[in-house]
Design a protein around this motif. Structure first.
Motif, mmCIF file in Angstrom:
data_model
loop_
_atom_site.group_PDB
_atom_site.id
_atom_site.type_symbol
_atom_site.label_atom_id
_atom_site.label_comp_id
_atom_site.label_asym_id
_atom_site.label_seq_id
_atom_site.Cartn_x
_atom_site.Cartn_y
_atom_site.Cartn_z
ATOM 1 N N MET B 1 0.849 -1.213 0.000
ATOM 2 C CA MET B 1 0.000 0.000 0.000
ATOM 3 C C MET B 1 0.881 1.258 0.000
ATOM 4 N N LYS B 2 0.511 2.203 -0.832
ATOM 5 C CA LYS B 2 1.301 3.428 -0.942
ATOM 6 C C LYS B 2 1.126 4.286 0.309
ATOM 7 N N THR B 3 2.255 4.820 0.820
ATOM 8 C CA THR B 3 2.155 5.650 2.030
ATOM 9 C C THR B 3 1.473 6.981 1.697
ATOM 10 N N LYS B 4 0.662 7.399 2.634
ATOM 11 C CA LYS B 4 -0.077 8.655 2.436
ATOM 12 C C LYS B 4 0.833 9.842 2.779
ATOM 13 N N GLU B 5 0.707 10.849 1.931
ATOM 14 C CA GLU B 5 1.532 12.042 2.125
ATOM 15 C C GLU B 5 0.714 13.146 2.806
ATOM 16 N N LEU B 6 1.268 13.684 3.885
ATOM 17 C CA LEU B 6 0.562 14.733 4.642
ATOM 18 C C LEU B 6 1.360 16.027 4.587
ATOM 19 N N LEU B 7 0.621 17.136 4.524
ATOM 20 C CA LEU B 7 1.286 18.441 4.629
ATOM 21 C C LEU B 7 1.001 18.997 6.010
ATOM 22 N N LEU B 8 2.057 19.228 6.778
ATOM 23 C CA LEU B 8 1.892 19.752 8.124
ATOM 24 C C LEU B 8 2.381 21.195 8.155
ATOM 25 N N ALA B 9 1.461 22.116 8.418
ATOM 26 C CA ALA B 9 1.828 23.543 8.477
ATOM 27 C C ALA B 9 1.695 24.023 9.922
ATOM 28 N N GLU B 10 2.837 24.273 10.540
ATOM 29 C CA GLU B 10 2.842 24.706 11.949
ATOM 30 C C GLU B 10 4.065 25.591 12.172
ATOM 31 N N ASP B 11 3.820 26.787 12.739
ATOM 32 C CA ASP B 11 4.935 27.734 12.905
ATOM 33 C C ASP B 11 5.788 27.436 14.141
ATOM 34 N N ASP B 12 5.254 26.709 15.095
ATOM 35 C CA ASP B 12 6.035 26.365 16.284
ATOM 36 C C ASP B 12 6.938 25.167 15.957
ATOM 37 N N LEU B 13 8.234 25.431 15.945
ATOM 38 C CA LEU B 13 9.218 24.425 15.511
ATOM 39 C C LEU B 13 9.140 23.143 16.329
ATOM 40 N N MET B 14 9.085 23.297 17.647
ATOM 41 C CA MET B 14 9.110 22.114 18.518
ATOM 42 C C MET B 14 7.881 21.232 18.320
ATOM 43 N N LEU B 15 6.702 21.899 18.343
ATOM 44 C CA LEU B 15 5.457 21.138 18.180
ATOM 45 C C LEU B 15 5.412 20.485 16.793
ATOM 46 N N ALA B 16 5.857 21.243 15.779
ATOM 47 C CA ALA B 16 5.856 20.720 14.413
ATOM 48 C C ALA B 16 6.751 19.468 14.305
ATOM 49 N N THR B 17 7.930 19.567 14.909
ATOM 50 C CA THR B 17 8.867 18.428 14.858
ATOM 51 C C THR B 17 8.283 17.207 15.574
ATOM 52 N N LEU B 18 7.675 17.507 16.717
ATOM 53 C CA LEU B 18 7.081 16.425 17.524
ATOM 54 C C LEU B 18 5.964 15.714 16.764
ATOM 55 N N LEU B 19 5.091 16.532 16.141
ATOM 56 C CA LEU B 19 3.963 15.939 15.408
ATOM 57 C C LEU B 19 4.457 15.177 14.180
ATOM 58 N N ARG B 20 5.434 15.777 13.505
ATOM 59 C CA ARG B 20 5.983 15.100 12.322
ATOM 60 C C ARG B 20 6.582 13.753 12.724
ATOM 61 N N TYR B 21 7.331 13.760 13.835
ATOM 62 C CA TYR B 21 7.963 12.523 14.312
ATOM 63 C C TYR B 21 6.898 11.457 14.578
ATOM 64 N N GLY B 27 3.867 5.832 9.937
ATOM 65 C CA GLY B 27 3.903 5.410 8.535
ATOM 66 C C GLY B 27 3.497 6.461 7.532
ATOM 67 N N TYR B 28 3.242 7.647 7.942
ATOM 68 C CA TYR B 28 2.893 8.701 6.986
ATOM 69 C C TYR B 28 4.147 9.419 6.513
ATOM 70 N N GLN B 29 4.049 9.951 5.305
ATOM 71 C CA GLN B 29 5.141 10.778 4.791
ATOM 72 C C GLN B 29 4.732 12.237 5.020
ATOM 73 N N VAL B 30 5.527 12.959 5.787
ATOM 74 C CA VAL B 30 5.113 14.314 6.209
ATOM 75 C C VAL B 30 6.011 15.384 5.579
ATOM 76 N N VAL B 31 5.348 16.377 4.973
ATOM 77 C CA VAL B 31 6.068 17.558 4.470
ATOM 78 C C VAL B 31 5.784 18.679 5.473
ATOM 79 N N LEU B 32 6.850 19.208 6.028
ATOM 80 C CA LEU B 32 6.670 20.213 7.075
ATOM 81 C C LEU B 32 6.947 21.620 6.544
ATOM 82 N N VAL B 33 6.014 22.523 6.774
ATOM 83 C CA VAL B 33 6.223 23.952 6.425
ATOM 84 C C VAL B 33 5.916 24.792 7.657
#
Lengths: 696, 126
Positions: B1-21, B27-33
């Motif tokens: 099954m192809k992994t789903k790609e998510l776009l995560l837009a969050e200005d708080d670096l720590m929270l963004a990194t945590l959520l991406r992790y 199993g999701y592929q996350v693009v962080l902005v």
């Protein structure tokens, strides 16, 4: 010469200063150099700050995945991730040796705990302790700077370091206000029972804002079961009592009705207000009496709140009290509140009367009342053609007007005045009567004119006015009286009953008269207040011994009072003593029982024993009628007509028949009088000491 | 099954990194902005399977993104909004614009994961 000397003489302090022009370039270079140094310093410091910011940011970026790894690490993860986790732990341990790095990690964790929830947050707290960062917070508590201590307390509370509870509790009574406030919030945040500890130990004041913050902190707990805050209503710290009241209200703990009602009597206005709010919220209708009792001793703000509570809890029984407030109160706001309270209990009792547009009817009324005014001061002598002359037949030109001479026989004056008013001012009299009855019912005006007038004159006025009314007006008039029965209208009602042609009106008048006699509530007399107060109080409070007994601190004086009550007591003392039987210790009970039996015997022989309700209806009304008699005739004219009436005299007037009372008391006193004194141990010790001194 | 790609837009670096992790670990592929402008550029290049977006962001807010996606790009991909201002008005306006879900800060990463999974299932499996 002298003048020229003065004119051309140089004065040093108003001459132009001599500027050393050689140094100008030097000064210029100096200022340029200072400017350069300033700009360089700004540039350097800004760069330094920027570098620090960038460095911190890069550290954050570097640490973010490491912390994420720590937070979401699981033992079930694949081997590669487990290995990475171990390596990261070793790496971070090395970093943590640097104080600056520890500070960065702490900051990251603090920022993160605000944004995450659930299991992740709990793992974050655990990580904080695992990394040993809480030791830094402990170290801050030992600082001499209050801001550092407060920061340490905040960190420990935010990171839920429960082990620090005891350490934080030491700061609850810190002399530095901000440290104390931080400790209060920390202690509540750390443990569910933190509030108990706070309320038990704090001796300092807790500001209103702080109290709200504490309540907010308690609200953050999930599944919080609050303790019984009523336990702290007896605290010596007024702010703790206030906070406890607010918490009781917040958490709807309505089982402490008595304590809360008692706190309405508190000296502190804030506590009073909080207690009143609780009473309103929990609908403690039993507190109504206390609310009324404390009213006159309260400040205006409290009075308004008390009236608000009475509006919510009160019923028609509270109206006499509210009317008294309306008549007695000086403060405009309280007065207005009392009026609105009356309207809240019985809607539309008081109608708007100010700034109303005058209708034709009003104008007519006004003009008629204006025209009537001279009649009250002057007597019009009407020369009429016959005895029963119709209105139109009167010749106004024949009226002679002259001033009243006070010494003139009032009866004659009244009759003439009545004859004069009868044809001319029927509407004015009617309106005035309606106004009077309305005002009297509201207790707004102390009807000065009415009081000054002779009763017979008023009666005649009323009768003559009534006679000139149409059937509809009569019906309306009786209905108005039926709405607000007044004892002062009983004479007119009797007249209507006897002379009215229409049977229905006669019956209505009879009905109103019956109600008036039943109620017997004169509105303006000062006695009313006393009677109402007496009706509110239980019967035992009527005893003159009650208050004396309350102030007795030892058993001997209590015994003496009980014995005295036995000699002179009546029905009131009987109730008072029966009340004592339930509350007093066994040592006093024989004396109480003896007194009760003596008074009961006396009552059976002389005065019949009434139950409480009967007493309030009959004995008090009887007392009232006597008081009225006293007022009307004067004390010297008060003649007691027969023995039975003497027996019914209320205790206040017993002095009028002292001889009889003395006889009765003497009879009782002949039977058994003895005084028993017990000397205290201290007395014997003092005697022994003085003996020893004399011997030595 | 192809992994789903998510776009995560969050200005708080720590929270963004945590959520991406957390999302990547699941199993999701996350693009962080970190801001709205980067997010808009990212969307123009490649459309993700779902978007997780903070409401308050520099240049381009989460609500504006929803409006842009639904009206200008005519896309129906699932959008989950995250905001620290969780007042009723915010939530209602987000849903009115066409957001699929709303989460108030503080965010539980596990809960977010569950919501993402539910939205992806609803959109791609039905």
């Amino acid at each position: 010469m002298y003048i020229s000397n003065i004119t051309y003489r140089s004065i040093s302090w108003i001459t132009v200063p001599k500027v050393p022009t050689d140094a100008l370039w030097t000064l210029t270079w100096l200022f340029v150099a200072l400017g350069v140094i300033y700009f360089v310093a700004v540039f350097v410091f800004k760069n330094k700050l920027n570098r620090h910011f960038i460095k911190t940011k890069s550290k954050h970026a570097q640490l973010a995945p490491i912390i994420s790894n720590f937070l979401f690490h699981s033992t079930e993860d694949p081997k590669e991730e487990q290995k990475e986790y171990v390596n990261l732990k070793i790496e971070i341990r090395e970093f943590l040796n640097s104080r600056r790095f520890r500070k960065i990690v702490s900051t990251i964790l603090f920022d993160l705990q605000k944004d995450v929830a659930g299991g992740t947050k709990e793992r974050l707290f655990k990580l904080y302790k695992e990394l040993g960062l809480h030791h830094d917070s402990y170290a801050k508590l030992n600082s001499w700077r209050w801001q550092t201590v407060a920061k340490g307390l905040n960190e420990l509370a935010q990171m839920q370091v429960e082990e620090s509870f005891q350490m934080i509790s030491k700061f609850l009574n810190d002399r530095r206000g901000l440290v104390r406030k931080q400790a209060e919030i920390a202690i509540i945040t750390l443990r569910h029972d933190g509030i108990n500890h706070l309320l038990d130990t704090t001796t300092y004041a807790i500001s209103e804002w702080q109290q709200l913050k504490l309540i907010e902190a308690l609200d953050q707990f999930d599944n919080y079961s609050p303790p019984k805050f009523s336990n702290w209503l007896i605290s010596q710290n007024n702010d703790v009592v206030l906070l406890a009241l607010r918490l009781i209200r917040h958490f709807n703990q309505n089982e402490a009705a008595k304590s809360i009602t008692q706190l309405v009597k508190h000296k502190d206005d804030e506590i009073k207000l909080a207690a009143i709010s609780c009473i309103k919220d929990f609908n403690f209708s039993g507190a109504l009496t206390t609310l009324k009792n404390v009213f006159w001793q309260s400040s205006d703000t409290v009075k308004i709140q008390l009236l608000d509570a009475i509006a919510l809890l009160g019923d028609s029984n509270s109206l006499p009290f509210l009317k008294l407030v309306v008549t007695e109160e000086q403060n405009f706001m309280v007065l207005t509140k009392a009026q609105s309270t009356i309207n809240a209990i019985v809607p539309e009792t008081i109608l708007p009367s100010k700034d109303l547009v005058e209708t034709k009817k009003d104008k007519k009324k006004k003009s008629s009342s204006k025209a009537q005014k001279p009649d009250l001061k002057k007597v019009g002598k009407v020369k009429s053609k016959g005895k029963n002359t119709p209105i139109n037949d009167i010749e106004v030109t024949e009226i002679e007007v002259y001033d009243i001479v006070k010494k003139e026989s009032p009866k004659e004056t009244v009759i003439e005045e009545a004859t004069f008013i009868e044809p001319e001012f029927e509407i004015g009299v009617l309106d005035e009567m309606l106004d009077q009855s309305m005002n009297a019912s509201l207790g707004l005006v102390a009807t000065v004119e009415g009081d000054n007038q002779e009763p017979s004159q008023t009666k005649l006025d009323n009768v003559s006015a009534y006679k000139n009314m149409s059937f509809e007006e009569r019906t309306k008039f009786i209905n108005t009286m039926a709405e607000v029965p007044d004892a002062r209208e009983s004479e007119l009602l009797e007249y209507i009953m006897e002379n009215e042609v229409d049977a229905e009106l006669r019956f209505q008048a009879f009905d109103v008269l019956k109600r008036t006699k039943q109620e017997q509530t004169p509105k303006i007399d000062e006695i009313e207040g006393l009677v109402n107060q007496a009706q509110i109080l239980p019967l035992k409070y009527h005893s003159i011994f009650f208050e004396l007994y309350e102030h007795c601190s030892d058993l001997d004086s209590k015994k003496l009072l009980i014995r005295e009550a036995m000699f002179i007591g009546d029905l009131k003392e009987l109730h008072f003593l029966k009340g004592l039987l339930e509350s007093e210790p066994n040592a006093l009970k024989p004396a109480i029982i003896e007194s009760i039996s003596v008074i009961e015997n006396r009552c059976e022989n002389g005065i019949s024993i009434l139950d409480e309700a009967e007493f309030q209806n009959q004995d008090l009304s009887h007392g009232l009628s006597h008081t009225q008699k006293v007022k009307k005739k004067g004390v010297e004219q008060l003649v007691i007509e027969n023995e039975t009436e003497i027996d019914k005299l209320p205790l206040e007037f017993c002095f009028l028949n002292l001889e009889k009372e003395e006889e009765t008391v003497a009879k009782v006193m002949d039977t058994d009088i003895f005084f028993d004194f017990e000397l205290s141990k201290e007395f014997h010790a003092n005697v022994a000491k003085s003996k020893n001194r004399i011997e030595n | 099954m192809k992994t789903k790609e998510l776009l995560l837009a969050e200005d708080d670096l720590m929270l963004a990194t945590l959520l991406r992790y957390r999302l990547e670990k699941s199993g999701y592929q996350v693009v962080l902005v970190h801001d709205g402008r980067a997010m808009k550029e990212g969307l123009e290049q490649k459309m993700p399977h779902a978007i997780i977006c903070d409401v308050m962001m520099p240049y381009f807010s989460g609500i504006e993104l929803v409006d842009y996606l639904r009206n200008e790009l005519s896309s129906n991909i699932p959008i989950i909004l995250i905001s620290s201002a969780s007042n009723e008005e915010n939530i209602i306006s987000a849903f009115n614009m066409g957001a699929n879900d709303f989460m108030a800060k503080p965010v539980s990463p596990t809960e977010l994961l569950a919501r993402v999974g539910k939205e992806l299932n609803r959109y791609y499996c039905t």
